[in-house]
Design an enzyme around this catalytic site. Structure first.
Site, mmCIF file in Angstrom:
data_model
loop_
_atom_site.group_PDB
_atom_site.id
_atom_site.type_symbol
_atom_site.label_atom_id
_atom_site.label_comp_id
_atom_site.label_asym_id
_atom_site.label_seq_id
_atom_site.Cartn_x
_atom_site.Cartn_y
_atom_site.Cartn_z
ATOM 1 N N LYS A 1 0.864 -1.188 0.000
ATOM 2 C CA LYS A 1 0.000 0.000 0.000
ATOM 3 C C LYS A 1 0.888 1.222 0.000
ATOM 4 C CE LYS A 1 -4.485 0.806 0.271
ATOM 5 N NZ LYS A 1 -5.532 -0.142 -0.149
HETATM 6 N N1 GLU Z 1 -7.188 0.087 -3.248
HETATM 7 C C1 GLU Z 1 -7.970 -1.062 -3.563
HETATM 8 C C2 GLU Z 1 -8.041 -1.999 -2.367
HETATM 9 O O1 GLU Z 1 -7.856 -1.588 -1.243
HETATM 10 C C3 GLU Z 1 -7.529 -1.752 -4.847
HETATM 11 C C4 GLU Z 1 -6.152 -2.312 -4.848
HETATM 12 C C5 GLU Z 1 -5.709 -2.839 -6.205
HETATM 13 O O2 GLU Z 1 -6.522 -2.915 -7.093
HETATM 14 O O3 GLU Z 1 -4.530 -3.161 -6.314
HETATM 15 O O4 GLU Z 1 -8.355 -3.141 -2.492
#
Ligand code: GLU
Length: 430
Positions: free
Chosen positions: A119
């Protein structure tokens, strides 16, 4: 490798507002106990593989240089390249990013896609920045992390405060640094530049399929079911729209301007049209009445509660007042660990975040596969495959919860940690 001998322990309730990392870890600990996870693997999975902190100077429109703090946390890559969004928000905190990165590891493992978890985040308020400022910030962040990102290393995506626009800038900047067009370095891109059909609505669609699967387990009919959705951004608005299309009655929705209630059901098509015509907000929407206190949405009289905004909104302070029989977590970490025992005692079924909102990363995976194939899938192919993955994951988690007599939240961690731990066993190498 799972053993059925260990006893499920409720995470210890805490008095202070929890940080998401602590909430994540207490569930992880419960699942590790059930699995009888060995100490070495426990220690490896407890800590993030890599945490990068960058300070990004950006020339603002007034000519002054402002330095922003940004993060990228790679939690684990044993299952594949790390995957996870980038959050732009004033309240971004390293512990939050660490929890969100670990949740991505568990999320990808639950839906059985070949990714690890990561993240990113930047402490900023995109609502108060011009498009040019956000673009310069995004490009500078990309350059600062050019050795971390990569189509086979670490693949970002949108999260709160970011969307296709930012992903386009990131893809462009990364492509320049490596000297070739590299669409697979990021997902959630605009359609014209390698984005996938179905990606925009994917997280909300997964919330919808999880809700229907859970209602079937509870013997509840969709047409007799009422819902409250907290958050009317990408996840909440799509979840509300798709549940509305399936005939559920959406009695309450909320956004940054407040919470809106209509006992006869809100027409979500009208709410969406209003939002699109009014700067992305529901303020002034006449199809529902403004609730005096937006937090009442969480405890209003509905069958299903979909928290699809931010972390830690369901806590030990309001959990006892929840009337819903089912909670489907569209957001990451909307329930504090201290609320878990209260919710479980009340017999509320919870479809946890790492399962309920994994439709987004699932279609991100499809986008990445299409980019690598140099090929475009039809919308039908995307939704059919995504629905199947979500349904299989739901059933696996539900069956695990029945087998060990544990809540679905801990069952989702059991499924995820078991997969990661088994992979460590085969790969070895500590
Ligand atoms: N931000 C989204 C999540 O928390 C998508 C992450 C992604 O598609 O890599 O799942």
């Amino acid at each position: 490798m799972a053993t059925a001998t260990a006893v499920y322990k409720e995470p210890a309730p805490k008095l202070d507002r929890e940080n998401p990392l602590e909430s994540m870890m207490s569930r992880f600990d419960s699942a590790a106990d059930i699995l009888g996870l060995d100490d070495e693997t426990y220690e490896v999975l407890k800590a993030a593989d890599k945490q990068v902190i960058v300070h990004i100077p950006v020339t603002m429109d007034n000519g002054k240089v402002r330095v922003f703090e940004g993060y990228r946390v790679i939690h684990n890559t044993i299952l594949g390249p790390s995957k996870g969004g980038i959050r732009y928000d004033q309240h971004v905190h390293l512990d939050e990013v660490k929890a969100l990165a670990a949740w991505m590891t568990w999320k990808c493992a639950v839906v059985d896609i070949p990714y690890g978890g990561a993240k990113g985040g930047i402490i900023c308020n995109p609502l108060e920045m011009s498009a040019g400022e956000v673009e310069r910030l995004t490009r500078a962040y990309t350059v600062a992390l050019k050795d971390v990102f990569g189509p086979d290393r670490d693949i970002p995506a949108p999260d709160m405060g970011t969307g296709p626009r930012e992903m386009a800038w990131l893809m462009d900047e990364f492509s320049k640094t490596v000297g070739m067009t590299s669409p697979a370095v990021v997902t959630g891109k605009p359609l014209v530049m390698g984005g996938s059909l179905g990606r925009t609505e994917a997280t909300g669609r997964g919330v919808m399929t999880s809700t229907l699967a859970a209602l079937a387990k509870l013997n509840m009919q969709p047409e007799n079911t009422s819902v409250a959705v907290q958050g009317f951004g990408n996840v909440g608005s799509w979840a509300a729209k798709l549940l509305f299309d399936k005939g559920l009655k959406i009695k309450a929705v909320s956004d940054i301007s407040g919470a809106y209630w209509n006992a006869d059901g809100i027409n979500i098509d009208e709410a969406l049209a209003y939002k699109n015509a009014h700067n992305g907000r529901l303020e002034g929407f006449s199809g529902a009445t403004l609730m005096p206190d937006p937090s009442e949405l969480l405890i209003c009289d509905v069958d299903v509660l979909v928290p699809a905004a931010v972390e830690d909104v369901i806590t030990e302070h309001n959990a006892a007042d929840i009337k819903a029989k089912l909670i489907v977590e569209g957001a990451n970490g909307p329930t504090s660990a201290s609320a878990d025992p209260i919710i479980n005692d009340k017999g509320i079924l919870v479809v946890p975040d790492i399962l309920a909102n994994s439709g987004g990363v699932t279609v991100s995976y499809f986008e990445w596969v299409q980019n690598k194939q140099g090929f475009k899938w039809s919308l039908d192919m995307v939704t059919e495959r995504a629905d199947r993955i979500m349904t299989d994951a739901f059933n696996k988690v539900y069956d695990t919860s029945q087998k060990y007599k544990i809540p679905m939240r801990i069952a989702a961690y059991v499924v995820a940690i078991d997969k990661v731990a088994q992979t460590y066993k085969y790969r070895g190498g500590f």
